[in-house]
Scaffold this motif. Structure first.
Motif, PDB file in Angstrom:
ATOM      1  N   VAL A 401     -11.231  11.382 -19.615  1.00 48.65           N
ATOM      2  CA  VAL A 401     -10.906  12.296 -18.510  1.00 48.65           C
ATOM      3  C   VAL A 401     -11.582  13.644 -18.723  1.00 48.65           C
ATOM      4  CG1 VAL A 401      -9.016  13.615 -17.477  1.00 48.65           C
ATOM      5  CG2 VAL A 401      -8.767  11.153 -17.837  1.00 48.65           C
ATOM      6  N   TRP A 402     -11.607  14.110 -19.966  1.00 43.73           N
ATOM      7  CA  TRP A 402     -12.302  15.375 -20.247  1.00 43.73           C
ATOM      8  C   TRP A 402     -13.787  15.269 -19.878  1.00 43.73           C
ATOM      9  CZ3 TRP A 402     -16.258  15.885 -23.963  1.00 43.73           C
ATOM     10  CH2 TRP A 402     -16.694  17.201 -24.181  1.00 43.73           C
ATOM     11  N   ALA A 435     -19.783   8.525 -18.699  1.00 42.72           N
ATOM     12  CA  ALA A 435     -18.457   8.512 -18.094  1.00 42.72           C
ATOM     13  C   ALA A 435     -17.964   7.088 -17.862  1.00 42.72           C
ATOM     14  CB  ALA A 435     -18.468   9.283 -16.773  1.00 42.72           C
ATOM     15  N   MET A 436     -18.863   6.177 -17.510  1.00 38.63           N
ATOM     16  CA  MET A 436     -18.461   4.780 -17.288  1.00 38.63           C
ATOM     17  C   MET A 436     -18.322   4.005 -18.592  1.00 38.63           C
ATOM     18  SD  MET A 436     -20.455   3.649 -13.802  1.00 38.63           S
ATOM     19  CE  MET A 436     -22.013   4.438 -14.194  1.00 38.63           C
ATOM     20  N   HIS A 579      -4.389   5.060 -13.701  1.00 39.00           N
ATOM     21  CA  HIS A 579      -4.794   5.720 -12.456  1.00 39.00           C
ATOM     22  C   HIS A 579      -4.147   7.089 -12.314  1.00 39.00           C
ATOM     23  CE1 HIS A 579      -1.128   3.504 -11.781  1.00 39.00           C
ATOM     24  NE2 HIS A 579      -0.937   4.042 -10.609  1.00 39.00           N
ATOM     25  N   TRP A 580      -2.931   7.235 -12.847  1.00 40.18           N
ATOM     26  CA  TRP A 580      -2.253   8.533 -12.787  1.00 40.18           C
ATOM     27  C   TRP A 580      -2.976   9.552 -13.668  1.00 40.18           C
ATOM     28  CZ3 TRP A 580       1.110  10.220  -9.379  1.00 40.18           C
ATOM     29  CH2 TRP A 580       1.919   9.322  -8.696  1.00 40.18           C
ATOM     30  N   TYR A 581      -3.279   9.149 -14.891  1.00 41.71           N
ATOM     31  CA  TYR A 581      -3.914  10.096 -15.808  1.00 41.71           C
ATOM     32  C   TYR A 581      -5.336  10.426 -15.358  1.00 41.71           C
ATOM     33  CZ  TYR A 581      -5.107  12.453 -20.135  1.00 41.71           C
ATOM     34  OH  TYR A 581      -5.484  13.402 -21.055  1.00 41.71           O
ATOM     35  N   PHE A 582      -6.061   9.434 -14.859  1.00 43.87           N
ATOM     36  CA  PHE A 582      -7.416   9.694 -14.378  1.00 43.87           C
ATOM     37  C   PHE A 582      -7.404  10.662 -13.200  1.00 43.87           C
ATOM     38  CE2 PHE A 582     -11.264   8.832 -11.957  1.00 43.87           C
ATOM     39  CZ  PHE A 582     -12.231   8.812 -12.947  1.00 43.87           C
ATOM     40  N   SER A 583      -6.363  10.589 -12.374  1.00 43.64           N
ATOM     41  CA  SER A 583      -6.264  11.452 -11.189  1.00 43.64           C
ATOM     42  C   SER A 583      -5.650  12.807 -11.490  1.00 43.64           C
ATOM     43  CB  SER A 583      -5.436  10.758 -10.102  1.00 43.64           C
ATOM     44  OG  SER A 583      -5.989   9.504  -9.755  1.00 43.64           O
TER      45      SER A 583
END
Length: 638
Positions: A401-402, A435-436, A579-583
Motif C-alpha cells: 500500500v505504501w 506495485a503489481m 480490499h479495505w486496507y488497499f482502499s
C-alpha cells in the motif's frame, strides 16, 4: 528596545512552558494518578514482566497454569515504598510435602510446606525488603518426583501482588517520565509548532502515560525504555528535517508539522507495541525467517510456503517475493531470527509512518489546501484498519500500500506534463510493475484502480484524455511484463483452483473462516472505519468533482469501484479485508477533503472536523493497545 522585549518575553514563555511540561507536571500527574498496586501475573498471555524459570501456559483441571521450575523468579519494577501481600495458588503434585523457599532481593523471607494437592498461600512482603529500582521475587523448591526435572517445580494457577498501604512511587519512574516529557517537548519545539500546541502535546503524552501507570503500572514501566528510544529517534528526525529546511531556506506548512507529530506517534505506537513482552507474534517471526532463507539462497522454500494460502484453500497462489528483497542485505547485520524480527518491525513501521506524509503531498500537489492534506494523513492513522496487518505481521501488504501511494504521487506529477520523456514512461511502467509484483492481490487491484482512473480521465476532458491514454498504455506494458516475469505460469493453475473452490458448497467464506479478522459487512465497516466517516465519502467525492474532473478524482473513483466490488466479492469468496486496507488511502483522502469542506463553516465546522478526527485517533490507538496488551483483535476492537 521593543524587539528586545518581545524576544525576552518569548524566551520567558518558552522557558516557563518547558519547566511546566517537563519538570513540574510529570511528578504532579504521577502523584495524582498513583493508586495502590494490584498486580496479576498473566496466565493467558505472555509474561508482562521479566521472568526466568517459568514455563508456557498449559491447561489443567482448574484451567490455565504455568510450571515454575525448581528455581524461578519474577522481576518487579516500580513497587511503592509500602508493604505488599503476595498471594498465589499452586498444585504441589507428588505424594509428599515439599519445602518451598521464597526470597526477595536475595533475602529469605519465608519457608512454606507445599502439600501434594492444591495450596492457597499468602505472604507478607515488608517494605523494608523492597528496592526503589527492580525487585526480584524468587521461588525455590525441590524437583517434583518422579520426574526430578528442573523445569517441573510446581504448577501455579494464580499469582497476585497487592499493595497494602499508600507509598511513594520509586524515583526511577519519575525520571523515566521526565525524560520522555523532555524528549517530546524538544521534538515538537524542533517542528516550530505554536507554544500552546507544544504544551498540549507534551501534557497529553504525560497524562496518557500517567494514566497508564495507574491502570497497569508494571507493564507500562517495562515500555519506558523503548518509548524513550523511539521518541529520541523521532525527535531527531524532526530536528534534521527542520535543519535541512533552514539550510535550504525553505519553510514548511504548520499543517505538515502537525501531521509529522501524528506520523511520529503512529511510529512509536507500532514499534513499542510490537516489541512489548506481552505482544504475541503471529507471522512477524515468519517474515524474518523468510528474509534469512532468501539471503541464504533458499528462495524456493519460501516460495513454496507462501504459495500455499490456507485462508483460501489454494496451494498455487502466485506470491511474489519482491517485498522481501530490499531487506535481504540486512541478513549480514542481523543474522538471527530474533534480531531480524526486531529490525523488520522497526523498518516497516518507518515505511508505514511515512504514508500519511505522502498523502499530504499528494493532495497539496493536486491543488488542495494543506489542511485537507493534514486531515487525509491523520485519517490514515486514525482509521482502525491502519493497524490491521501489524496485528499479524503481513508486511508485504503494508509495504504494498505504501508503494502504491508513492506510485500515485509520482504519477500525479507526471500527468500534468504535456510531454513525456522516455525516462518518464519507463519510470511509470517500472513503478506500476513493482506495485503489481509486490503482493498477490495487487495484480488485480492495481490494474483495476489505475485502469479505471485512466478511462475516467480519457472520457472527462481533452487535456486529461492524453494523460489517461498514456497511463493506460503504461499500465498495459507493465501488466505484460508482470505476466512475463512472474505471474504468467500461475494464471491457469490459480484460475482452476479458484473455480474448484467456488464450486464447493461448504467453502471458506467470511461466515465460516476460523478467524476473528473476518466478519459481516457491517462488522467490517464498523471495525475498520467506525462507519461514520463512510457517510462523508460521497461529500468528499463531490468536493473533488466540484473543482472539475481531475486526475485525482479519476483515481478516487477507481478506488470506490474497487471497494464496492470487493464488498460484493467478499460475500462469495473472502478477501480477508485486503480490499479495505488497499482502499485506505482513498478513504483517508475522500474523508479528509470532506472534513476540509466542513471546517470552512466557521468555528462550528472546525469543532466538528476536529472532534471526528480526535475520536478516530483515540479509537485507533485503543484498538492497537487492546491487541498489544490483551490480544483482542476482532473487528469489534480493531
Amino acid at each position: 528596545m521593543s524587539v528586545y522585549r518581545r524576544a525576552r518575553n518569548l524566551m520567558s514563555q518558552q522557558l516557563l512552558s518547558f519547566l511546566l511540561c517537563c519538570l513540574v507536571l510529570p511528578p504532579v500527574l504521577v502523584t495524582l494518578f498513583t493508586n495502590e498496586l494490584h498486580y496479576r501475573f498473566p496466565f493467558d498471555l505472555p509474561p508482562d514482566v521479566s521472568v526466568y524459570g517459568i514455563g508456557p501456559v498449559e491447561s489443567g483441571e482448574k484451567g490455565l497454569f504455568r510450571w515454575f521450575a525448581v528455581r524461578s523468579g519474577i522481576r518487579l519494577q516500580a513497587l511503592s515504598d509500602a508493604d505488599h501481600l503476595l498471594f498465589f495458588e499452586v498444585h504441589g503434585g507428588g505424594i509428599e510435602d515439599r519445602r518451598l523457599d521464597i526470597s526477595v532481593n536475595n533475602v529469605h523471607i519465608a519457608q512454606k510446606s507445599l502439600r501434594p494437592g492444591w495450596n492457597r498461600m499468602f505472604l507478607l512482603i515488608p517494605a523494608m525488603f523492597l528496592r526503589s529500582d527492580a525487585n526480584e521475587l524468587v521461588f525455590e523448591i525441590e524437583p517434583l518426583p518422579p520426574y526430578n526435572e528442573t523445569k517441573f517445580g510446581m504448577a501455579v494457577t494464580k499469582l497476585e501482588i497487592v499493595q497494602l498501604a499508600q507509598g511513594a512511587m520509586p524515583k526511577e519512574v519519575y525520571l523515566w517520565l521526565l525524560l520522555i516529557a523532555v524528549t517530546v517537548y524538544l521534538g515538537v519545539s524542533a517542528l516550530r509548532l505554536p507554544l500552546f500546541e507544544r504544551i498540549c502535546i507534551s501534557v497529553g503524552v504525560t497524562v496518557a502515560l500517567s494514566y497508564a501507570l495507574s491502570v497497569a503500572r508494571l507493564p507500562t514501566v517495562q515500555l519506558f525504555p523503548s518509548i524513550v528510544l523511539t521518541s529520541l529517534f523521532v525527535s531527531g528526525c524532526w530536528g534534521v528535517w527542520q535543519a535541512g529546511l533552514r539550510f535550504w531556506r525553505q519553510h514548511s506548512s504548520m499543517w505538515l508539522a502537525r501531521l509529522s507529530v501524528v506520523a511520529g506517534v503512529l511510529f512509536v505506537c507500532h514499534v513499542v507495541g510490537m516489541n512489548a513482552s506481552l505482544f504475541i507474534d503471529i507471522d512477524h517471526r515468519a517474515r524474518a525467517n523468510h528474509v534469512l532463507l532468501i539471503a541464504s539462497g533458499q528462495s524456493d522454500i519460501v516460495q513454496s510456503r507462501l504459495s500455499n494460502q490456507y485462508e483460501w484453500g489454494i496451494d498455487v497462489i502466485p506470491y511474489s517475493l519482491v517485498s522481501y528483497y530490499p531487506f535481504v542485505p540486512l541478513a549480514a547485520i542481523f543474522p538471527s531470527t530474533e534480531q531480524m524480527t526486531i529490525a523488520l518491525k522497526l523498518l516497516v513501521s518507518v515505511i508505514n509512518a511515512s504514508t500519511p506524509l505522502l498523502l499530504y503531498l499528494l493532495l497539496v500537489r493536486s491543488g488542495y489546501t494543506p489542511r485537507a492534506g493534514f486531515f487525509a494523513g491523520t485519517l490514515f492513522a486514525g482509521f482502525p484498519v491502519t493497524h490491521l496487518y501489524f496485528h499479524d505481521g503481513s508486511y508485504p501488504t503494508i509495504i504494498g500500500v505504501w508503494w502504491v501511494v508513492l506510485t500515485l504521487l509520482i504519477m500525479n506529477e507526471v500527468v500534468r506534463h504535456e510531454r513525456w520523456s522516455w525516462l518518464t514512461v519507463s519510470l511509470i511502467i517500472g513503478m506500476l510493475l513493482v506495485a503489481m509484483l509486490i503482493y498477490v492481490t495487487h495484480m488485480a487491484f492495481v490494474p483495476l484502480v489505475v485502469g479505471l482512473a485512466s478511462l475516467f480521465a480519457w472520457c472527462a476532458r481533452a487535456e486529461l484524455a492524453v494523460a489517461g491514454s498514456r497511463v493506460l498504455a503504461a499500465l498495459g506494458i507493465s501488466i505484460v511484463l508482470a505476466l512475463a516475469l512472474y505471474y504468467g505460469h500461475y494464471v491457469l493453475p490459480t484460475l482452476i483452483a479458484l473455480a474448484a473452490r467456488l464450486a464447493e458448497s461448504d467453502r471458506l467464506g467470511h461466515d465460516r473462516l476460523p478467524s476473528p479478522l473476518v466478519g459481516s459487512l457491517f462488522a467490517q465497516m464498523w471495525g475498520h472505519t467506525r462507519v461514520l466517516p463512510l457517510v462523508l465519502v460521497p461529500l468528499g467525492m463531490a468536493g473533488l468533482v466540484q473543482r472539475g474532473w481531475t486526475w485525482t478524482a479519476s483515481v478516487m473513483a477507481g478506488y470506490l469501484v474497487l471497494l464496492v466490488l470487493g464488498m460484493l466479492i467478499d460475500h462469495q469468496f473472502s478477501l480477508w479485508n485486503k480490499h479495505w486496507y488497499f482502499s485506505l488511502p482513498a478513504l483517508a483522502i475522500l474523508v479528509g477533503v470532506a472534513l476540509d469542506q466542513i471546517a470552512e463553516y466557521h468555528t462550528a465546522g472546525k469543532v466538528v472536523a476536529g472532534a471526528l478526527v480526535s475520536y478516530l485517533l483515540v479509537e485507533s490507538t485503543v484498538a492497537w493497545l487492546l491487541r498489544v496488551f490483551l490480544y483482542q483483535w476482532s473487528l469489534q476492537t480493531l
